[in-house]
Enzyme design. Structure first.
Site, PDB file in Angstrom:
ATOM      1  N   CYS A  46       0.833  -1.211   0.000  1.00 21.16           N
ATOM      2  CA  CYS A  46       0.000   0.000   0.000  1.00 21.16           C
ATOM      3  C   CYS A  46       0.863   1.255   0.000  1.00 21.16           C
ATOM      4  O   CYS A  46       0.665   2.170  -0.795  1.00 21.16           O
ATOM      5  CB  CYS A  46      -0.930  -0.036   1.216  1.00 21.16           C
ATOM      6  SG  CYS A  46      -1.973   1.409   1.361  1.00 21.16           S
ATOM      7  N   GLY A 182      -6.147  -5.582 -18.892  1.00 17.74           N
ATOM      8  CA  GLY A 182      -6.910  -5.809 -17.663  1.00 17.74           C
ATOM      9  C   GLY A 182      -8.087  -4.850 -17.570  1.00 17.74           C
ATOM     10  O   GLY A 182      -8.052  -3.750 -18.142  1.00 17.74           O
ATOM     11  N   HIS A 450     -27.659  21.664   2.256  1.00 14.79           N
ATOM     12  CA  HIS A 450     -28.077  22.045   0.913  1.00 14.79           C
ATOM     13  C   HIS A 450     -27.126  23.089   0.372  1.00 14.79           C
ATOM     14  O   HIS A 450     -26.765  24.006   1.117  1.00 14.79           O
ATOM     15  CB  HIS A 450     -29.496  22.616   0.946  1.00 14.79           C
ATOM     16  CG  HIS A 450     -29.983  23.053  -0.394  1.00 14.79           C
ATOM     17  ND1 HIS A 450     -30.322  22.147  -1.385  1.00 14.79           N
ATOM     18  CD2 HIS A 450     -30.143  24.284  -0.920  1.00 14.79           C
ATOM     19  CE1 HIS A 450     -30.688  22.824  -2.458  1.00 14.79           C
ATOM     20  NE2 HIS A 450     -30.598  24.115  -2.200  1.00 14.79           N
TER      21      HIS A 450
END
Ligand SMILES: Cc1cc2nc3c(=O)[nH]c(=O)nc-3n(C[C@H](O)[C@H](O)[C@H](O)COP(=O)(O)OP(=O)(O)OC[C@H]3O[C@@H](n4cnc5c(N)ncnc54)[C@H](O)[C@@H]3O)c2cc1C
Ligand SMILES: NC(=O)c1ccc[n+]([C@@H]2O[C@H](COP(=O)([O-])OP(=O)(O)OC[C@H]3O[C@@H](n4cnc5c(N)ncnc54)[C@H](O)[C@@H]3O)[C@@H](O)[C@H]2O)c1
Length: 468
Positions: A46, A182, A450
């Site tokens: 990682c 891939g 919002h």
């Protein structure tokens, strides 16, 4: 006859310094520990060649892509020239330092901890032989040896033009033409990166792109990808040649594709065969992973081998860092069990999986098709970003959040998001699913700012509630 050297004996022996590196004790009263790792850079996949460097490149690609896309929103004359060498040096200037610091700490930080920078092979249940001939044994063994890139039958890694994810990020410059073999996470992330850096990318996919994901998500991604790079699905590479400068791939349809570099990204296989876990009789899944029980104990003939644990890619069906880290926490608890605590089960809920490509994809759990196969009375709802105010700002017609809901319990069986900030948007749904929360009241029982992107999730939940 040469005599075997005497074994150096430890309380704890850890094979693999990725997530395994979280286990050695920090204090000088802890168990006498040896940690072995043969990686060229210390700290595992990682940190050195996986999640972290790829995402540092992906962020740059996102910046470039968003800026190029700005023309659509009325922003003109955006000219960008990302410099591969500059970005590469910044990425590894940071990462290599962390790796070197980590290695130095392991070497000198605690006299109770011995670092062995060698490849090992299993000699017995809790005993290994290092490449230089040292024998190491322990009361407790933790196998955290990870996975490695699968090789392609006809595209040899011996060619300097052929790469895996281990090598491609350190190349001199972005190639003019790149073939990526891939259709999974690695291929889709690197296609985004190299196309943003100006490479002409051809992605060659044996089946369909991201075949393990929800079909609408995969189709939406494939459509978006095709606007920026070439994607050939249902295509296999059957021949390879190169002249030192140009590589030629021949597909099963007879097409010859000339490129300057090739990335092979066709999955990762667990390092059990190279470690020798078959030879000592441990149980394995068909794909080569070690079999463990719910306590991360390695099994032989279905029973736990005393004192032997595994974690991460070498045993998990989810080759993900957050999973490896959680398994390390379970193992850390369970190897300390003699101090009186009860064994901890690995019972975490659904595993979020993010593909950091463009558009970003985040998901967990099952698709509707799979839920029905499993016998659930389930339904799905979809809400598009474009039906929220934030989606209007983005001029987004494509991105969406899809939820798969169990009708009776009203719980979330799966969530599938494709679009900007998908990873972040997924997390409240991971929370609800992990704690088995019914979706009843979830949308209206809290404020959603919002006009933030999170309104996509709020609206998907509202829709789902209407269908119950
Ligand atoms: C390109 C790429 C991108 C990725 N991106 C992400 C992402 O964004 N998010 C995510 O969650 N996951 C990502 N992953 C997956 C993630 O990196 C792995 O799931 C995780 O690192 C596995 O950790 P581990 O501790 O099991 O193994 P590793 O970190 O691989 O550690 C195993 C160590 O064991 C050593 N070792 C192996 N065999 C031996 C031996 N016989 N003797 C001595 N040492 C040995 C190896 O050298 C290695 O250092 C990515 C992977 C790749 C390749
Ligand atoms: N963002 C992330 O979390 C992230 C990013 C990269 C990698 N990873 C982890 O690393 C793992 C490995 O990634 P990956 O992309 O290599 O594997 P993958 O399993 O995601 O995809 C492999 C792909 O290669 C194809 N394939 C397999 N054998 C082939 C062959 N012989 N010829 C042609 N195609 C073939 C498969 O059909 C599939 O499309 C992932 O499963 C994932 O868990 C995670």
């Amino acid at each position: 006859m040469t005599e075997r050297p005497a074994a150096e004996h430890f309380d704890l022996l850890i094979i693999g310094a990725g997530s395994g590196n979280t286990l050695p004790p920090g204090d000088e009263d802890g168990p006498k520990t040896a940690i072995v790792d043969d990686g060229p850079h210390f700290g595992g996949t990682c940190l050195n060649v996986g999640c972290i460097p790829t995402k540092m490149f992906v962020h740059v690609a996102d910046v470039v892509r968003n800026a190029r896309d700005a023309q659509r929103l009325g922003v003109h004359d955006v000219r960008l020239r990302p410099s591969w060498p500059e970005v590469r040096d910044r990425v590894f200037g940071r990462i290599d330092q962390i790796s070197e610091g980590g290695e130095s700490y392991r070497e000198h930080g605690n006299p109770r901890v011995t670092l062995v920078r060698e490849r090992v092979e299993m000699l017995g249940d809790r005993e290994v032989l290092t490449a230089s001939g040292r024998r190491l044994s322990a009361e407790t063994l933790v196998i955290a040896a990870g996975s490695r890139a699968r090789h392609h039958d006809v595209v040899p890694l011996s060619s300097p033009l052929v790469h895996t994810s281990d090598t491609i990020m350190r190349i001199d410059d972005a190639p003019r033409r790149l073939a990526i073999i891939g259709g999974g996470s690695i291929a889709s992330e690197f296609a985004h990166v190299f196309s943003a850096f100006g490479s002409e990318v051809t992605q060659l996919v044996r089946g369909r792109v991201l075949s393990s994901l929800d079909a609408d998500v995969a189709a939406t991604f494939t459509e978006a990808a095709r606007e920026r790079w070439r994607v050939e699905t249902g295509t296999s590479v059957v021949d390879f040649s190169e002249d030192g400068r140009v590589a030629t791939l021949t597909t099963d349809a007879g097409e010859r594709i000339e490129v300057d570099a090739v990335l092979v990204a066709i999955g990762r296989i667990p390092n059990t065969d190279t470690l020798g876990t078959y030879e000592v009789g441990f149980d394995h899944h068909d794909d080569g992973r070690l079999r463990v029980d719910a306590y991360q104990r390695v099994l032989r003939d279905g029973h736990p081998v005393p004192g032997v644990f595994a974690l991460g890619d070498i045993d998990s069906e989810h080759q993900l860092k957050h999973v490896a880290n959680h398994e390390a926490r379970v193992v850390a608890h369970n190897i300390a069990v003699e101090s009186g605590r009860r064994l901890m089960k690995n019972t975490l809920g659904p595993v979020p999986d993010v593909v950091f490509t463009d558009p970003q994809i985040a998901s967990f759990g099952v698709t509707l098709e799979r839920a029905e196969q499993l016998g659930y009375d389930a339904f799905e709802v979809m809400h598009h970003y474009g039906s929220t105010a934030w989606g209007w700002a983005l001029e987004d017609q494509r991105s969406f959040c899809k939820l798969v809901i169990a009708r009776g319990s009203a719980t979330i069986l799966g969530a599938h998001i494709v679009g900007p900030d998908a990873a972040v948007l997924l997390q409240p749904l991971v929370l609800a699913a992990s704690f088995g929360h019914s979706i009843r009241g979830l949308a209206r029982g809290q404020y959603w700012p919002h006009p933030a992107a999170s309104e996509v999730v709020e609206n998907a939940l509202l829709r789902a509630e209407e269908e119950l």
